[in-house]
Every structure is written in structure tokens, then in C-alpha cells.
Design an enzyme around this catalytic site. Structure first.
Site, short mmCIF file in Angstrom:
data_model
loop_
_atom_site.label_atom_id
_atom_site.label_comp_id
_atom_site.label_asym_id
_atom_site.label_seq_id
_atom_site.Cartn_x
_atom_site.Cartn_y
_atom_site.Cartn_z
CG ASP A 193 0.03 -9.70 -0.41
OD1 ASP A 193 -0.65 -9.54 0.63
OD2 ASP A 193 0.24 -10.81 -0.92
CG LEU A 194 4.55 -4.89 4.09
CD1 LEU A 194 5.78 -5.35 3.31
CD2 LEU A 194 4.72 -3.46 4.55
#
Length: 275
Positions: A193-194
């Protein structure tokens, strides 16, 4: 007076996280009835979930522990409690400010450090990582979320919000074989979930202080991370030229020639996996 207990009466103090109710301040209610709290002194965070969601929180705990042993800056696990009513994970705070909360000038100044930090994460030997979030897992999750009708339209690109999620997924399926072949030769340790809120910057140096929210960390195609980061950053840059320049600068320093079709595929698949 605000409710410090969160959903279904969960609270860090109840689960032995230290202190009393007044020592914990509610931050937000997350997915699956999770309740997130910050300690009054700002040094710790606690996430509490009902029993049905304990397995997911355990998985996040294990990822935080694992990554903290890999030389990548981020959270550390300080405590864990679990029982019939639910579970609570206490982690250290990463001192700094989320990258989505700095000025455009400061984000630009931190861009090289962000690139280096992402590269450092992706350079962790993938064979060490016991966690997976590969393409087949993502597609299976997307099928489940779409079937249950729980896709959050706010996560979708603006131009897709009025298209049925089943149709969005159907558009992606013909590409899966090709993307699976690419993943087989380009798997890295991905954050999962960058986006900018999960990258914490030291406000003095504007260097990356660490990563947070590691519940989706695992082996995956590096583009699953790059698609989210670059798209999220594009929302910050004031115009298309600066966004293009930022993408170009990232690619050059990271050491990659960006495949824009591959970026688009993962950018469109990811929103279908939340729900």
C-alpha cells in the site's frame, strides 16, 4: 466528550497496552471494525479489532516484526494481546510527518530519499520474505470483493466511478497471463500500500524516517508498489509537467524504464482489492 473506546468498546487500555483510557487518543476507525489509537505522548500506536479480524491483525504484526529485522526503517512491535473479544497490536510511532502532509517544495526535496527508500525495500532478498501478495492473490481478492459488492468507489480512478466493478475487473482479466509472466521475473518485497501517507519523513532533513501500515507487505511484482506511489504523487504535483518530471526522476534514480501499461494495470487492479 469523545468515545475513546472505538468500535464495539475496544480500547488499548482494556487490552493491557499500558496506561488508562485517557492515555490513548482515537485516531480513526479502519476497515473491518478496526480502531486505531495514538498514545498521548505520541510514541505509540495501537490497533484494536474484534475477534473475527484477529487473523488479519496477526498477519500485520508478523510483517512488522519481520521487516524490522531487515534493515528497513519502520514500526516496531511493542505489544500484542488477544482474547475471545478481539485483539490489540501496539507499535512504535515512526517520528516524523506523512509525505502527503508536506508542501510541494518539501515533497520535491524528499523525492530522492523516497526513491532510495523504496529501492532499499525492494532490494531486500525476496527469498527471505515469508509473505506473499502476488498477482493471483490480488485477483482472487478482487473477485471476492467485487462479488460481495463492497468495492469502495472513492478508491477508484475518477473516470471509473460510474462503471460497474465487475466490468472493471473483466477488463483486466485478459492481461493476467502476461502480467503473471512479468511478475515471475520481477518479484520483490513490496509494501503493498505504497502511498504517500504510509511514508514518514523527518521534517528536519526531509529524509525518509520509515514506512508504516504494513498489513499488505509481501512478495509481489514491483509495479504493484510503483503504480500506487507514482499515481498518488501525481495528485500532489501542481501540473502535468512537474508530474512527468517527477516520474522521470524517480525512474532514473530507481534504475528502471517505466512500463506505463503495467503501471496502469496495477493502478486499476488495486482499488478492487479493498472492501
Amino acid at each position: 466528550m469523545s468515545d475513546r473506546r472505538g468500535p464495539l468498546g475496544l480500547s488499548p487500555a482494556r487490552w493491557g497496552a499500558g496506561g488508562d483510557e485517557g492515555d490513548w487518543l482515537p485516531v480513526t476507525a479502519g476497515e473491518s471494525q478496526a480502531a486505531v489509537f495514538r498514545s498521548a505522548d505520541g510514541t505509540r500506536y495501537a490497533k484494536c479489532v474484534v475477534a473475527a479480524d484477529t487473523a488479519g491483525l496477526e498477519a500485520e504484526r508478523d510483517r512488522v516484526i519481520w521487516l524490522s529485522d531487515q534493515g528497513v526503517p519502520g514500526q516496531r512491535v511493542l505489544g500484542w494481546r488477544s482474547g475471545d473479544a478481539g485483539s490489540c497490536l501496539v507499535t512504535s510511532a515512526v517520528d516524523g510527518v506523512p509525505a502527503d502532509q508536506v508542501s510541494v517544495a518539501d515533497l520535491r526535496a524528499s523525492w530522492e530519499s523516497i526513491t532510495d527508500a523504496v529501492r532499499r525495500l525492494h532490494d531486500v532478498p525476496v527469498q527471505r520474505c515469508p509473505f506473499r501478495r502476488d498477482l493471483d492473490t490480488m485477483v482472487a481478492t478482487a473477485r471476492d470483493v467485487v462479488t460481495r459488492g463492497t468495492v469502495n468507489p472513492e478508491f477508484l480512478p475518477v473516470e471509473q466511478r460510474h462503471t460497474p466493478p465487475a466490468e472493471l475487473l473483466a477488463r483486466l482479466v485478459p492481461q493476467v497471463t502476461r502480467r503473471r509472466e512479468q511478475e515471475a521475473t520481477d518479484t520483490v518485497v513490496c509494501h503493498g500500500d505504497l502511498c504517500l501517507p504510509n511514508i514518514i519523513l523527518d521534517p528536519r532533513t526531509l529524509n525518509v524516517a520509515g514506512f508504516i501500515d504494513l498489513g499488505r507487505l509481501g512478495q509481489a511484482d514491483r509495479y504493484a508498489d510503483l503504480a500506487l506511489l507514482l499515481a498518488n504523487a501525481r495528485e500532489t504535483w501542481p501540473d502535468k509537467e512537474q508530474a512527468h518530471n517527477a516520474d522521470t526522476a524517480f525512474a532514473k534514480r530507481y534504475g528502471i524504464s517505466l512500463d506505463h501499461d503495467r503501471l496502469r494495470f496495477y493502478l486499476h487492479l488495486d482499488p478492487l482489492t479493498w472492501g
